[in-house]
Each structure stands twice: as structure tokens, then as C-alpha cells.
Design a protein around this motif. Structure first.
Motif, PDB file in Angstrom:
ATOM      1  N   ALA A 196       0.830  -1.205   0.000  1.00 48.47           N
ATOM      2  CA  ALA A 196       0.000   0.000   0.000  1.00 48.47           C
ATOM      3  C   ALA A 196       0.867   1.259   0.000  1.00 48.47           C
ATOM      4  CB  ALA A 196      -0.919  -0.003   1.218  1.00 48.47           C
ATOM      5  N   PRO A 197       0.581   2.174  -0.917  1.00 48.41           N
ATOM      6  CA  PRO A 197       1.362   3.412  -0.974  1.00 48.41           C
ATOM      7  C   PRO A 197       0.921   4.392   0.115  1.00 48.41           C
ATOM      8  CG  PRO A 197      -0.330   3.431  -2.664  1.00 48.41           C
ATOM      9  CD  PRO A 197      -0.411   2.090  -1.987  1.00 48.41           C
ATOM     10  N   ASP A 198       1.849   5.197   0.601  1.00 47.22           N
ATOM     11  CA  ASP A 198       1.528   6.240   1.577  1.00 47.22           C
ATOM     12  C   ASP A 198       0.835   7.407   0.875  1.00 47.22           C
ATOM     13  OD1 ASP A 198       2.738   4.692   3.481  1.00 47.22           O
ATOM     14  OD2 ASP A 198       4.526   5.942   3.672  1.00 47.22           O
ATOM     15  N   PHE A 254      -3.390  -6.693  10.701  1.00 42.47           N
ATOM     16  CA  PHE A 254      -2.416  -7.590  10.068  1.00 42.47           C
ATOM     17  C   PHE A 254      -3.106  -8.349   8.942  1.00 42.47           C
ATOM     18  CE2 PHE A 254      -0.455 -11.908  10.055  1.00 42.47           C
ATOM     19  CZ  PHE A 254       0.807 -11.547   9.620  1.00 42.47           C
ATOM     20  N   ASP A 255      -2.449  -8.426   7.772  1.00 39.22           N
ATOM     21  CA  ASP A 255      -3.043  -9.159   6.644  1.00 39.22           C
ATOM     22  C   ASP A 255      -2.146 -10.263   6.105  1.00 39.22           C
ATOM     23  OD1 ASP A 255      -1.072  -7.845   5.203  1.00 39.22           O
ATOM     24  OD2 ASP A 255      -2.432  -7.031   3.699  1.00 39.22           O
ATOM     25  N   GLY A 256      -1.072 -10.575   6.801  1.00 32.93           N
ATOM     26  CA  GLY A 256      -0.155 -11.607   6.331  1.00 32.93           C
ATOM     27  C   GLY A 256       1.026 -11.034   5.586  1.00 32.93           C
ATOM     28  N   SER A 257       0.895  -9.806   5.083  1.00 32.88           N
ATOM     29  CA  SER A 257       2.014  -9.181   4.368  1.00 32.88           C
ATOM     30  C   SER A 257       2.670  -8.099   5.212  1.00 32.88           C
ATOM     31  CB  SER A 257       1.535  -8.561   3.048  1.00 32.88           C
ATOM     32  OG  SER A 257       0.773  -7.392   3.287  1.00 32.88           O
ATOM     33  N   GLY A 258       1.914  -7.535   6.130  1.00 34.02           N
ATOM     34  CA  GLY A 258       2.432  -6.453   6.957  1.00 34.02           C
ATOM     35  C   GLY A 258       1.421  -6.029   8.003  1.00 34.02           C
ATOM     36  N   VAL A 259       1.805  -5.005   8.751  1.00 38.36           N
ATOM     37  CA  VAL A 259       0.984  -4.493   9.852  1.00 38.36           C
ATOM     38  C   VAL A 259       0.839  -2.993   9.702  1.00 38.36           C
ATOM     39  CG1 VAL A 259       0.878  -4.195  12.359  1.00 38.36           C
ATOM     40  CG2 VAL A 259       1.836  -6.282  11.404  1.00 38.36           C
ATOM     41  N   ILE A 260      -0.342  -2.475  10.044  1.00 36.35           N
ATOM     42  CA  ILE A 260      -0.561  -1.030  10.085  1.00 36.35           C
ATOM     43  C   ILE A 260      -1.316  -0.697  11.362  1.00 36.35           C
ATOM     44  CG2 ILE A 260      -2.714  -1.146   8.760  1.00 36.35           C
ATOM     45  CD1 ILE A 260      -1.827   1.567   7.484  1.00 36.35           C
ATOM     46  N   THR A 261      -0.983   0.447  11.949  1.00 41.08           N
ATOM     47  CA  THR A 261      -1.685   0.919  13.134  1.00 41.08           C
ATOM     48  C   THR A 261      -2.875   1.751  12.676  1.00 41.08           C
ATOM     49  OG1 THR A 261       0.363   0.961  14.399  1.00 41.08           O
ATOM     50  CG2 THR A 261      -1.472   2.255  15.259  1.00 41.08           C
ATOM     51  N   ARG A 302      -6.203   7.006   4.078  1.00 39.57           N
ATOM     52  CA  ARG A 302      -4.852   7.337   3.617  1.00 39.57           C
ATOM     53  C   ARG A 302      -3.856   6.939   4.694  1.00 39.57           C
ATOM     54  NH1 ARG A 302      -5.452  10.639  -0.845  1.00 39.57           N
ATOM     55  NH2 ARG A 302      -7.460  11.669  -0.940  1.00 39.57           N
ATOM     56  N   ILE A 303      -2.765   6.346   4.253  1.00 44.05           N
ATOM     57  CA  ILE A 303      -1.724   5.909   5.170  1.00 44.05           C
ATOM     58  C   ILE A 303      -0.711   7.031   5.352  1.00 44.05           C
ATOM     59  CG2 ILE A 303       0.151   4.263   5.556  1.00 44.05           C
ATOM     60  CD1 ILE A 303      -1.432   2.283   3.812  1.00 44.05           C
ATOM     61  N   GLY A 361       8.001   6.951  12.481  1.00 42.53           N
ATOM     62  CA  GLY A 361       8.507   5.812  11.726  1.00 42.53           C
ATOM     63  C   GLY A 361       7.546   4.644  11.597  1.00 42.53           C
ATOM     64  N   GLN A 362       6.320   4.828  12.033  1.00 44.87           N
ATOM     65  CA  GLN A 362       5.324   3.755  12.000  1.00 44.87           C
ATOM     66  C   GLN A 362       4.214   4.123  11.015  1.00 44.87           C
ATOM     67  OE1 GLN A 362       3.432   3.337  15.813  1.00 44.87           O
ATOM     68  NE2 GLN A 362       2.920   1.197  15.436  1.00 44.87           N
TER      69      GLN A 362
END
Length: 114
Positions: free
Chosen positions: A34-36, A65-72, A95-96, A101-102
């Protein structure tokens, strides 16, 4: 001992592969890809849900968590949201951004999944 730790790693890798397959869907992006700063749709499972005030304002914070990464994921001004709990699958849109750094998404639209 080594064999046991290796088994856990294999199980964790298999779990991540299963989750990537489960959440693969047209129009949904994997968290790792996913792009920022662009509007995205993500699907995953909540690993943690915590009440953590930000700047004196209540904030419900969750780790998706989706198996590819984590987002808060953070919902500002909320102490609790019905249905939002660890282990729950959901789809979010927003929007991410980056904070300390997270990767983080504030106040996303969300849909709880069965």
C-alpha cells in the motif's frame, strides 16, 4: 529446542500465507504494497486493540495484520467501538501516513467482516 522454534516459525509463515490468500480481493491492496498518502482499501485481522490517549484526547488504537504487513489504525475521540476487538476481521479505507517511523491510518472508514 531449535526444532521447536523452527516449528513455530513455519507455523507463523503458514498463517501469514493463509491470511494473504484469505484477504486477497479485487480493489484491496496488501498492507506491505500500500502506498503512503493515497486512498487505499485494506483487509486484515486486528491483532491488538488499545485505548491510548493522544494529546489529551481519547484514542482507540488497533494493529491490523493481513499476512504481508501491519498497520496501526487510530480512531481519535473514541474510547470504544462496538465490534472492534482482537481477532476481528475488517476492511478499512483511508490514507496511510507515518508517525514516528510507524505506518498509521487515522479515522478510517471501516466494515466489519464475518
Amino acid at each position: 529446542m531449535r526444532r521447536t522454534i523452527s516449528k513455530w516459525a513455519d507455523t507463523e509463515d503458514q498463517h501469514a500465507r493463509d491470511m494473504r490468500r484469505t484477504f486477497a480481493h479485487t480493489g484491496v491492496v496488501q498492507i506491505a504494497d500500500a502506498p503512503d498518502r493515497e486512498r487505499v482499501r485494506l483487509r486484515g485481522t486486528l491483532r491488538t486493540v488499545t485505548l491510548r490517549p493522544r494529546g489529551g484526547v481519547p484514542a482507540l488504537e488497533a494493529e491490523l495484520f493481513d499476512g504481508s504487513g501491519v498497520i496501526t489504525v487510530v480512531w481519535l475521540g473514541r474510547r470504544r467501538i462496538s465490534g472492534i476487538s482482537p481477532g476481528r476481521s475488517m476492511e478499512i479505507q483511508g490514507r496511510i501516513g507515518q508517525h514516528e517511523g510507524q505506518r498509521i491510518m487515522y479515522n478510517p472508514r471501516y466494515e466489519l467482516m464475518p
